[in-house]
Design an enzyme around this catalytic site. Structure first.
Site, short mmCIF file in Angstrom:
data_model
loop_
_atom_site.label_atom_id
_atom_site.label_comp_id
_atom_site.label_asym_id
_atom_site.label_seq_id
_atom_site.Cartn_x
_atom_site.Cartn_y
_atom_site.Cartn_z
N THR A 18 0.83 -1.20 0.00
CA THR A 18 0.00 0.00 0.00
C THR A 18 0.87 1.25 0.00
O THR A 18 1.75 1.40 0.86
CB THR A 18 -0.89 0.00 1.26
OG1 THR A 18 -1.60 -1.22 1.30
CG2 THR A 18 -1.86 1.17 1.24
N GLU A 19 0.62 2.14 -0.95
CA GLU A 19 1.34 3.42 -1.06
C GLU A 19 2.86 3.23 -1.16
O GLU A 19 3.62 4.11 -0.78
CB GLU A 19 1.00 4.34 0.13
CG GLU A 19 -0.49 4.53 0.39
CD GLU A 19 -1.22 5.28 -0.74
OE1 GLU A 19 -0.54 5.89 -1.57
OE2 GLU A 19 -2.46 5.21 -0.78
N LEU A 20 3.26 2.06 -1.65
CA LEU A 20 4.69 1.70 -1.79
C LEU A 20 5.44 1.76 -0.46
O LEU A 20 6.64 2.01 -0.42
CB LEU A 20 5.39 2.58 -2.83
CG LEU A 20 4.91 2.48 -4.28
CD1 LEU A 20 5.94 3.13 -5.22
CD2 LEU A 20 4.69 1.05 -4.72
N TRP B 39 5.43 6.56 -1.15
CA TRP B 39 5.58 7.42 -2.33
C TRP B 39 4.84 8.74 -2.17
O TRP B 39 4.69 9.47 -3.14
CB TRP B 39 5.17 6.68 -3.61
CG TRP B 39 3.72 6.36 -3.79
CD1 TRP B 39 2.70 6.55 -2.90
CD2 TRP B 39 3.11 5.82 -4.97
NE1 TRP B 39 1.50 6.14 -3.45
CE2 TRP B 39 1.72 5.69 -4.72
CE3 TRP B 39 3.59 5.41 -6.22
CZ2 TRP B 39 0.84 5.17 -5.67
CZ3 TRP B 39 2.69 4.90 -7.15
CH2 TRP B 39 1.34 4.78 -6.88
#
Lengths: 437, 438
Positions: B145-147, B299
């Protein structure tokens, strides 16, 4: 730059926020070396803080020697009996009390004392409009006697004085709108007050409003050209640390507080309805309505009818330290105002570390991030916000922590700096001859 | 030989309705069906459907030379099957081309990787099962999730059997190093890391339609030239972005679809540059060095950390309160409760509570259905309170009861075994009888 400022009251003789705001602003202006303020009030008591300004009481100015003819005066002045609907800016605590005393003053003539001076009560009485016009006559005299660059008039009570000073000298006029009659009356505007307000704004070279909310009212309802209306937000004086949180509450229950005049403008009935909803879900909470006003008895009845009187308390009018004591005991402060040009009390609550809920219909909501905001009529949202502050600790924690910082960043010197810029604009506009009137 | 690795993220949260405190204990339906459906339809029409159509045609046109990866959250897939099954169909068509790779992630687009390794693995498996069911391929590369990535998370991901993982090429962890190589995890050297080239990715995702940008307008040729100009020793350019970039964040009118139409040809035309999916890239290139990430990165925003989700007190309290229920939920078999549990974990709920936008963050506002972070927090906590009440009603966390439950399931298990063995032995007996008879 010398400023001739007309107000209605000045600390410590104040009945509401207007005097406090004027005091804060003049103090802020005093931080600029090139600004010098002469402040005129109808009645000076002599014990005002004059460290940053020179204060003149209109009652101390002798006018007979200035060749103002009394026959003229009588024709010039129209005398209005003040109607019950009229409540001047934030002062009305005293006004209401005066009114309930059935105070009647039937004088139809301007009376001077043996020294040729006009007498001013300096209060909001039934003969308020009469005093306002007396004040404007003296203003003319003061304006001719003093040397200055710009005139600054605070709220409608002082607009006629500002206009008179401008007509006498041709100097630029800035009027400062702390409130309009639309805020005070909830829509049913007093036509005489409206006329005075509009005349003041029309004659002014620049109009200062205390929020964009008020700015929009000035533009839309009074038809003032947007370019000459500028918002300058109020600020708040820092409180000394010993004043804060003096008293702790005596009960192990949460306290939710409404503090202000109990009048339609302040939306007290929405607070009661929200309290009722919260009390359906939890009972270890008490609600306090602090203040007095013409809706108080109705509110007491409403609370009784809802059957929440055992958890809903009325304190009556609070003053001075009692206000901070009340904040010290509060877990939540609510200001459900229907129309609030600015709203200084949430800032005082936040200074006292109290998480605050304010209505979107308040000017102060334009500058606060660390306060919860609801529409005044949205009782469900208000109840939800109160419940959340009482039950989810992280929320009150974050508002407490950052709210205080936020309020401390609102300083009068910033407001004063912006006001100074408005003065310069007003002066420039008169010099270049492009005034609106 | 240089690789361009293109990956798109597909996710849509289940948004909550305005859930007041007096609903707690009275009303157990939390979702704003109207918004969820309306938004999904809007984004499907503006982005998912036209973009899938475009990508399919590009893959066909370039005969296998254009390759791309997607990560679809389980929550997004659930919404597609509810409101827009045609989107799933179009992804299935993409899957059939053999040029599209589907990545692994957490089913709920959650931040469970910050909490509990076991629960993390469970959610990843749940997601991968769903991907396999829909698209006939089991993911081999993981994207969180979200890198979100840290050494610790990398270790857990490696233990789940993934060979590679995607994360941000955050400047503060790379320092002077280039994101244009494959790296490996500090705690799990067998895990290859593909780092997002944020400069080039954001040129498309954020700056594409910005008229104040000095490179505006961005053309496919210009972009391909930038890639070609990168030092010839550098091996891989990772372009990772939200799929909604195509048609939703960057509107159709901005020319984003034209750009995308021309981009593959422009890149393929360059000598020595080809498209590879993440797993192909991980097979092709070897790690150049270890990268150490003691504190989690993501990110998002300038800080590239978790402050957009877990930055303030409200977010932390909501997050902690949520996961304090995990042991109790583990004992629960009620499908409705488990469904709500999945949806409670969606990272977007925490994003809405972010107070950073007071200073920056237009982006935060754009995605936010709430007026302000407090409303988001209040609403979430109300929902969570109701969920807690329902959970308590279903599962008691009385230790005796837990022990009883454990013993009961043990007995059930043994019963099953006995039954199985009895069936077996019965079979054997009949078998023998038949033998004898024969």
């Amino acid at each position: 730059m010398r400023v001739l400022m007309f107000g209605w009251e000045f600390p410590p003789h104040i009945s509401g926020g207007l005097g406090t705001a004027c005091y804060g602003l003049t103090k802020g202006l005093a931080t600029f070396d090139d600004v010098e303020v002469t402040f005129v009030v109808p009645k000076a008591y002599g014990d005002e803080d004059q460290s940053s300004i020179r204060l003149i009481g209109a009652g101390d100015v002798s006018i007979t020697r200035k060749n103002v003819k009394f026959e003229d005066l009588q024709r010039k002045i129209e005398y209005y009996e003040v109607e019950s609907g009229l409540i001047p800016y934030m002062g009305p605590e005293e006004f209401w009390q005066l009114k309930s005393l059935e105070h009647k003053d039937s004088s139809r003539y301007i009376e001077t004392d043996e020294m040729g001076k006009l007498t001013f009560s300096g209060k909001y009485g039934n003969d308020l409009l009469y005093e306002i016009y007396k004040y404007s006559l003296v203003a003319e005299v003061i304006a001719k006697e003093n040397d200055f660059d710009v005139i600054h008039a605070h709220d409608w009570l002082a607009y006629p004085a500002g206009i008179a000073a401008k007509k006498a000298t041709g100097k630029p006029l800035v009027v400062h709108v702390h409130a309009t009659d639309f805020d005070r009356s909830g829509g049913s505007v007093n036509p005489q007050v409206f006329a005075i307000e509009k005349e003041g704004m029309d004659c002014a070279d620049r109009v200062i409003t205390v929020s964009n909310l008020t700015r929009n009212i000035v533009i839309e309802k009074y038809g003032i050209a947007p370019e000459k209306v500028i918002t300058v937000y109020n600020a708040v004086e820092p409180v000394s640390s010993e004043l804060k949180n003096q008293m702790k509450k005596g009960v192990d229950e949460k306290i939710v507080t409404f503090l202000g005049r109990i009048t339609m403008q302040k939306g007290p009935e929405y607070f009661i309805e929200a309290a009722y909803q919260v009390l359906q879900k939890m009972d270890n909470v008490r609600f306090v309505m602090a203040g007095s006003g013409d809706m108080m008895n109705r509110m007491i009845k409403r609370a009784a009818r809802l059957g929440i009187s055992d958890h809903f308390h009325f304190t009556g009018f609070l003053q001075g330290d009692d206000v901070f004591n009340m904040f010290g005991m509060s877990d939540v402060y609510v200001m459900p105002s229907i129309s609030e040009p600015f709203g200084i009390s949430p800032l005082e609550a936040m200074q006292s570390n109290v998480p605050t809920i304010i209505s979107y219909q308040s000017g102060v909501s334009e500058i606060l991030n660390y306060a919860l905001k609801v529409d005044f009529w949205d009782v469900n949202a208000m109840a939800d916000a109160i419940y959340a502050l009482l039950n989810y600790p992280a929320l009150s924690q974050i508002l407490r922590k950052y709210g205080k910082e936020e309020v401390e960043s609102l300083q009068w010197k910033h407001s004063a700096q912006k006001t100074r810029e408005v003065y310069l604009e007003a002066i420039a506009s008169v010099e270049s001859g492009i005034t609106e009137n | 030989m240089k690789t361009v690795c293109l990956y798109f993220q597909v996710h849509q949260p289940f948004r909550y309705r305005r859930y007041r405190f007096f609903d707690i204990g009275n009303d157990h339906y939390y979702y704003d069906d109207y918004s969820n459906e309306a938004i999904l339809h809007k984004v499907s029409e503006k982005c998912y459907l036209p973009a899938n159509k475009l990508i399919l045609s590009l893959i066909k046109k370039h005969g296998g030379k254009f390759r791309v990866a997607f990560s679809l959250s389980g929550i997004a897939l659930e919404q597609f099957s509810l409101y827009a099954p045609e989107v799933i169909k179009s992804f299935q068509e993409l899957a059939k081309t053999g040029c599209v790779e589907f990545l692994s992630e957490t089913y709920s687009h959650s931040m469970v990787s910050m909490v509990d390794p076991e629960l993390f693995a469970k959610q990843v498996k749940m997601h991968d099962d769903l991907i396999e069911k829909y698209f006939g391929q089991r993911p081999t590369v993981f994207r969180n999730t979200e890198l979100i990535y840290s050494d610790e998370i990398g270790e857990q991901v490696a233990a789940m059997g993934f060979k590679a993982m995607l994360t941000e090429g955050a400047r503060h962890i790379l320092g002077w190093k280039s994101p244009n190589y494959i790296y490996c995890g500090a705690a799990a050297p067998q895990l290859k890391l593909l780092l997002r080239n944020y400069k080039l990715s954001d040129d498309v995702a954020f700056r594409f339609s910005n008229k104040g940008w000095n490179e505006y307008p961005l053309t496919a040729d210009k972009f391909a030239n930038w890639i070609a100009k990168i030092n010839q020793h550098e091996e891989i350019v990772n372009l990772f972005m939200d799929y909604e970039t195509l048609g939703e964040h960057q509107w159709k009118e901005s020319g984003i679809f034209d750009f995308m139409t021309k981009l593959p040809a422009a890149i393929i035309a360059k000598k020595g540059i080809s498209f590879r999916t993440p797993s192909e890239a991980a097979n092709k290139h070897n790690p150049i060095s270890v990268v150490s990430v003691p504190h989690p990165i993501s990110w998002a925003d300038e800080e590239r950390d978790l402050s957009a989700w877990l930055g303030n007190e409200m977010q932390k309290e909501a997050f902690d309160k949520l996961y304090s229920l995990k042991d109790q939920v583990a004992l629960c078999k009620d499908p409705d409760i488990l469904k709500d549990w999945n949806y409670l974990q969606i990272s977007d709920h925490f994003y809405y509570m972010c107070t950073k936008f007071f200073s920056d963050g237009e982006v935060h506002k754009y995605f936010n259905p709430y007026e302000n972070p407090y409303e988001a927090f209040i609403n979430y906590m109300n929902v969570l309170s109701d969920f807690h009440i329902r959970l308590d009603a279903k599962v008691t966390i009385d230790p005796v009861a837990i022990e009883l439950e454990r013993l009961r399931s043990l007995i059930d298990e043994k019963d099953k075994k006995i039954e199985e063995l009895e069936v077996k032995s019965a079979k054997k007996r009949t078998h023998k009888k038949v033998e004898k008879a024969g």
